[in-house]
Design a protein around this motif. Sequence first.
Motif, PDB file in Angstrom:
ATOM      1  N   GLU A 667      85.004  57.167  17.634  1.00  0.00           N
ATOM      2  CA  GLU A 667      85.501  57.488  16.285  1.00  0.00           C
ATOM      3  C   GLU A 667      85.621  59.000  16.152  1.00  0.00           C
ATOM      4  O   GLU A 667      84.821  59.758  16.721  1.00  0.00           O
ATOM      5  CB  GLU A 667      84.544  56.936  15.229  1.00  0.00           C
ATOM      6  N   LEU A 668      86.628  59.433  15.435  1.00  0.00           N
ATOM      7  CA  LEU A 668      86.858  60.861  15.221  1.00  0.00           C
ATOM      8  C   LEU A 668      87.408  61.062  13.815  1.00  0.00           C
ATOM      9  O   LEU A 668      88.304  60.331  13.388  1.00  0.00           O
ATOM     10  CB  LEU A 668      87.837  61.409  16.260  1.00  0.00           C
ATOM     11  N   THR A 669      86.861  62.042  13.122  1.00  0.00           N
ATOM     12  CA  THR A 669      87.345  62.392  11.781  1.00  0.00           C
ATOM     13  C   THR A 669      87.793  63.845  11.778  1.00  0.00           C
ATOM     14  O   THR A 669      87.051  64.726  12.222  1.00  0.00           O
ATOM     15  CB  THR A 669      86.249  62.193  10.724  1.00  0.00           C
ATOM     16  N   ILE A 670      88.991  64.071  11.318  1.00  0.00           N
ATOM     17  CA  ILE A 670      89.484  65.437  11.152  1.00  0.00           C
ATOM     18  C   ILE A 670      89.590  65.710   9.665  1.00  0.00           C
ATOM     19  O   ILE A 670      90.157  64.921   8.901  1.00  0.00           O
ATOM     20  CB  ILE A 670      90.825  65.664  11.875  1.00  0.00           C
ATOM     21  N   ARG A 671      88.996  66.810   9.229  1.00  0.00           N
ATOM     22  CA  ARG A 671      88.908  67.144   7.804  1.00  0.00           C
ATOM     23  C   ARG A 671      89.700  68.417   7.505  1.00  0.00           C
ATOM     24  O   ARG A 671      89.830  69.290   8.350  1.00  0.00           O
ATOM     25  CB  ARG A 671      87.452  67.334   7.376  1.00  0.00           C
ATOM     26  N   ARG A 672      90.195  68.468   6.282  1.00  0.00           N
ATOM     27  CA  ARG A 672      90.902  69.639   5.754  1.00  0.00           C
ATOM     28  C   ARG A 672      92.164  69.956   6.543  1.00  0.00           C
ATOM     29  O   ARG A 672      92.534  71.119   6.713  1.00  0.00           O
ATOM     30  CB  ARG A 672      89.976  70.851   5.691  1.00  0.00           C
ATOM     31  N   LEU A 673      92.849  68.938   7.046  1.00  0.00           N
ATOM     32  CA  LEU A 673      94.123  69.150   7.721  1.00  0.00           C
ATOM     33  C   LEU A 673      95.179  69.473   6.667  1.00  0.00           C
ATOM     34  O   LEU A 673      95.377  68.710   5.720  1.00  0.00           O
ATOM     35  CB  LEU A 673      94.516  67.896   8.501  1.00  0.00           C
ATOM     36  N   ARG A 674      95.848  70.606   6.829  1.00  0.00           N
ATOM     37  CA  ARG A 674      96.805  71.060   5.818  1.00  0.00           C
ATOM     38  C   ARG A 674      98.235  70.915   6.338  1.00  0.00           C
ATOM     39  O   ARG A 674      98.559  71.385   7.427  1.00  0.00           O
ATOM     40  CB  ARG A 674      96.536  72.514   5.438  1.00  0.00           C
ATOM     41  N   VAL A 675      99.062  70.275   5.541  1.00  0.00           N
ATOM     42  CA  VAL A 675     100.497  70.174   5.804  1.00  0.00           C
ATOM     43  C   VAL A 675     101.209  70.627   4.538  1.00  0.00           C
ATOM     44  O   VAL A 675     101.136  69.951   3.505  1.00  0.00           O
ATOM     45  CB  VAL A 675     100.918  68.744   6.173  1.00  0.00           C
ATOM     46  N   GLY A 676     101.873  71.763   4.596  1.00  0.00           N
ATOM     47  CA  GLY A 676     102.452  72.329   3.386  1.00  0.00           C
ATOM     48  C   GLY A 676     101.341  72.664   2.402  1.00  0.00           C
ATOM     49  O   GLY A 676     100.333  73.282   2.755  1.00  0.00           O
ATOM     50  N   SER A 677     101.492  72.236   1.160  1.00  0.00           N
ATOM     51  CA  SER A 677     100.467  72.491   0.141  1.00  0.00           C
ATOM     52  C   SER A 677      99.471  71.346   0.029  1.00  0.00           C
ATOM     53  O   SER A 677      98.555  71.397  -0.794  1.00  0.00           O
ATOM     54  CB  SER A 677     101.136  72.711  -1.220  1.00  0.00           C
ATOM     55  N   ALA A 678      99.626  70.312   0.846  1.00  0.00           N
ATOM     56  CA  ALA A 678      98.738  69.151   0.803  1.00  0.00           C
ATOM     57  C   ALA A 678      97.622  69.296   1.835  1.00  0.00           C
ATOM     58  O   ALA A 678      97.785  69.943   2.870  1.00  0.00           O
ATOM     59  CB  ALA A 678      99.528  67.871   1.057  1.00  0.00           C
ATOM     60  N   ARG A 679      96.486  68.659   1.520  1.00  0.00           N
ATOM     61  CA  ARG A 679      95.375  68.592   2.474  1.00  0.00           C
ATOM     62  C   ARG A 679      94.920  67.144   2.590  1.00  0.00           C
ATOM     63  O   ARG A 679      94.963  66.382   1.618  1.00  0.00           O
ATOM     64  CB  ARG A 679      94.214  69.474   2.038  1.00  0.00           C
ATOM     65  N   ILE A 680      94.454  66.801   3.797  1.00  0.00           N
ATOM     66  CA  ILE A 680      94.109  65.417   4.043  1.00  0.00           C
ATOM     67  C   ILE A 680      92.945  65.333   5.021  1.00  0.00           C
ATOM     68  O   ILE A 680      92.800  66.179   5.906  1.00  0.00           O
ATOM     69  CB  ILE A 680      95.346  64.655   4.590  1.00  0.00           C
ATOM     70  N   ASP A 681      92.078  64.313   4.827  1.00  0.00           N
ATOM     71  CA  ASP A 681      91.034  63.967   5.777  1.00  0.00           C
ATOM     72  C   ASP A 681      91.410  62.624   6.397  1.00  0.00           C
ATOM     73  O   ASP A 681      91.735  61.670   5.672  1.00  0.00           O
ATOM     74  CB  ASP A 681      89.673  63.829   5.094  1.00  0.00           C
ATOM     75  N   LEU A 682      91.354  62.549   7.719  1.00  0.00           N
ATOM     76  CA  LEU A 682      91.742  61.330   8.430  1.00  0.00           C
ATOM     77  C   LEU A 682      90.625  60.893   9.371  1.00  0.00           C
ATOM     78  O   LEU A 682      90.020  61.730  10.059  1.00  0.00           O
ATOM     79  CB  LEU A 682      93.007  61.570   9.265  1.00  0.00           C
ATOM     80  N   ARG A 683      90.387  59.581   9.399  1.00  0.00           N
ATOM     81  CA  ARG A 683      89.435  59.023  10.355  1.00  0.00           C
ATOM     82  C   ARG A 683      90.183  58.128  11.331  1.00  0.00           C
ATOM     83  O   ARG A 683      90.983  57.282  10.916  1.00  0.00           O
ATOM     84  CB  ARG A 683      88.350  58.224   9.648  1.00  0.00           C
ATOM     85  N   PHE A 684      89.922  58.319  12.617  1.00  0.00           N
ATOM     86  CA  PHE A 684      90.523  57.511  13.667  1.00  0.00           C
ATOM     87  C   PHE A 684      89.429  56.679  14.331  1.00  0.00           C
ATOM     88  O   PHE A 684      88.360  57.211  14.680  1.00  0.00           O
ATOM     89  CB  PHE A 684      91.205  58.406  14.712  1.00  0.00           C
TER      90      PHE A 684
END
Length: 746
Positions: A667-684
């Motif tokens: 399992e891997l979680t990436i936090r505070r990924l920014r694309v343009g003005s949006a931010r997202i946390d994703l868990r794989f």
Amino acid sequence: MTASSAVLAYSGYSVLCCSQDGSMGEGTDGLYDFDTRIVSRYRLLVDGRAPEIVSWDQPESDRWEAVLEVPIEGGSAAGPLLPQDAIELVVARRLGPVMFETVRVRNRSGVGQEVRLTIEIDGDFADVAEVGRQRQQVGTVERSWSPECVLLIAYRAEHEGRSLERGLRLRFGGDRVTPEPTEDGVGFPLVLEPGREWSLSVSFESLVDGVWRVPEPGDRRHRQRGAWRRTRPSVDSPGALRVAFERACDDLFDLRNWELEDRYLGSTDGGRWVINAGLPRFTGFFGRDTLTAGWQSAMVGSRAARGALAVATATQSETDDPWRDAEPGKMIHEIRAGPLADLRILPRDAYYGTQTTPAMFLLALSDVWHWTGDRDALQAHRDSALRALDWAERFGDRDGDGFLEYLRRSPKGLRNQGWKDSDEAIRYPDGRLVDGPIATVEEQAFHFVALQRMAEILVALGEDDRARAFRGRARVLREEWHDAFWMPGEQYYALALDGEKRQVRSITSNPGHALATAIVPPAHAPAVAERLLSPELFSGWGVRTISNQHPSFNPFAYHLGAVWPVEQATFALGMKRYGLDAQAERLIGAVLEAASSCPGGRLPEALSGHERGDLSHPVLYPEANSPQAWSSSAVIQLVQIMLGIYPFAPLGVLALVRPRLPDWIPELTIRRLRVGSARIDLRFTRRADGSADHQVLRREGRLLVVTGGPPQPAGREAANERVKRVLLERLPGEAATMVRLALGID
């Protein structure tokens, strides 16, 4: 010069290489500033005795501290002088600019002590490129002492009418400081009552271009480092990957060249970075290195790319200068600041002997666009990009055959000016050096993707007519490239075309770069990937620079056998984009395992090309810089490739293309990924077959997350074409064109 010193501390142009006890004097030890060794020898002595090290630490890249002691002789259990009694020294150093040192001397005894602290110091003012090698510039060194507790070591040199002045100034301060000059330094007579302490401060100051550089408080840099760690993307995963990822992110910040930011950007506010290529040898701006690092690390922010773009634009050549291998529109290879550059012994004060920088400029610029949607950035660098491609057409293609060739003009320039730029890198299969003009296989592929990205940028700026011309040039190059370089019998591409347009049929890593640019016909991509991972090229830790069957192969050779982490990320990207998941996963796993086996989880500039089965651990290339900017960025890009992350901020879209996780990362979680003005946390989360599900944990701003197949399927349609449907079929013509160019499927 090697990176073998036990301690490496640094900030901007200031670099400290010393022993664990802080002394300097062996090999490449020294305090360097602006590519010059201003301190070549340094020792602390107490009554003529060298202290013994108790412990040392390096809490940050720009700080070092140690506890030392000198035992007091004559003690007994009866006392009052005891056997363990000693004079203790606590030494702390802060780099940037130059160095600030504090020395606290403590009497760890119940008996008063009269001792003499001595600092032996000298500077040879060797250029960083001369250290450990034959010296090319010779000057005079003079020492003087002022009543204001200042020791001055002045250096003067001349070469063919040019003169150079450098200097080291030491200012001493603290409690009851009464320095006494000595022949090779300064002494301090001390009277220490039982348990009492005496302190000394030493400001190391450097004369550069007639101005004294003086140490400053590190508060601003400390605050920016803290903000970077709090706000950048982070990875939660099993320890080895997390450590390597965090190390890579920290290294990119710590490699910042604050002096160049002041010079070219006008500030060091943290919005744009200019990073050193690697330490201890490569301080200064290196065009293709720094742009590559900015492109590869874009997932954690665009600062490095933006700074590199600004400096590349500011230094773009406007003249024809054979001494510097410069031509109008050509982009810089390197800017050095040492005596060899200042005295014009070498043309490295502004040297342009490269073909790679323009392509990396376009890649970095377009990736800033993909991640941020910043149209102003495209507009700001549009003209520089066009001039760079105009240079490629007018000067880079020397004979008008559509391919870029290089030929050294400067008597002190680089023989090879492609991706592998060492003089010995480009060789025939029998080991002979190749004569120029030389057209290397990867430089044509880089140029191809630069033409595509230029077209994309022009479409984004509303210049469709002009974009069509670049798209046309890219199509022609793609058609002609394969026929010129493909070796049917080898099922692989030749290293280069020589001056007679004959194939240089050596088997090397260079064709791997072509996979990442999508210039390889889909039917041939699997063969290229398999050759890269064949025993002759793949060491088990990565792809070697040349086949181990080549007569010039040596696992310790810079471009003739070593494994470069920066290349591995590019190769993995190419495998991913052609849908070659198994090959990409094998390569990515090997490199990340190598990182976990390296000290501190840090990949060096290069690893040796030894077979993995021969040794239980990866071997560092003997003179590898560590940290190295594009080795750090390679780790970040490998994680991006593994997770299949493709941003397109102009449309508010994040595509996840077949994310996969190795069996050691459930399992891997990436936090505070920014694309343009949006931010997202994703868990794989890993499935049994290695593919990964994803879950959006948090989302700020508008961002559409879609899943899809490969941008460039390898001879068949991908199972999941949602990316294509969403990004192409439902978009207006201009947006669809931009996306197709961004994905390399025009």
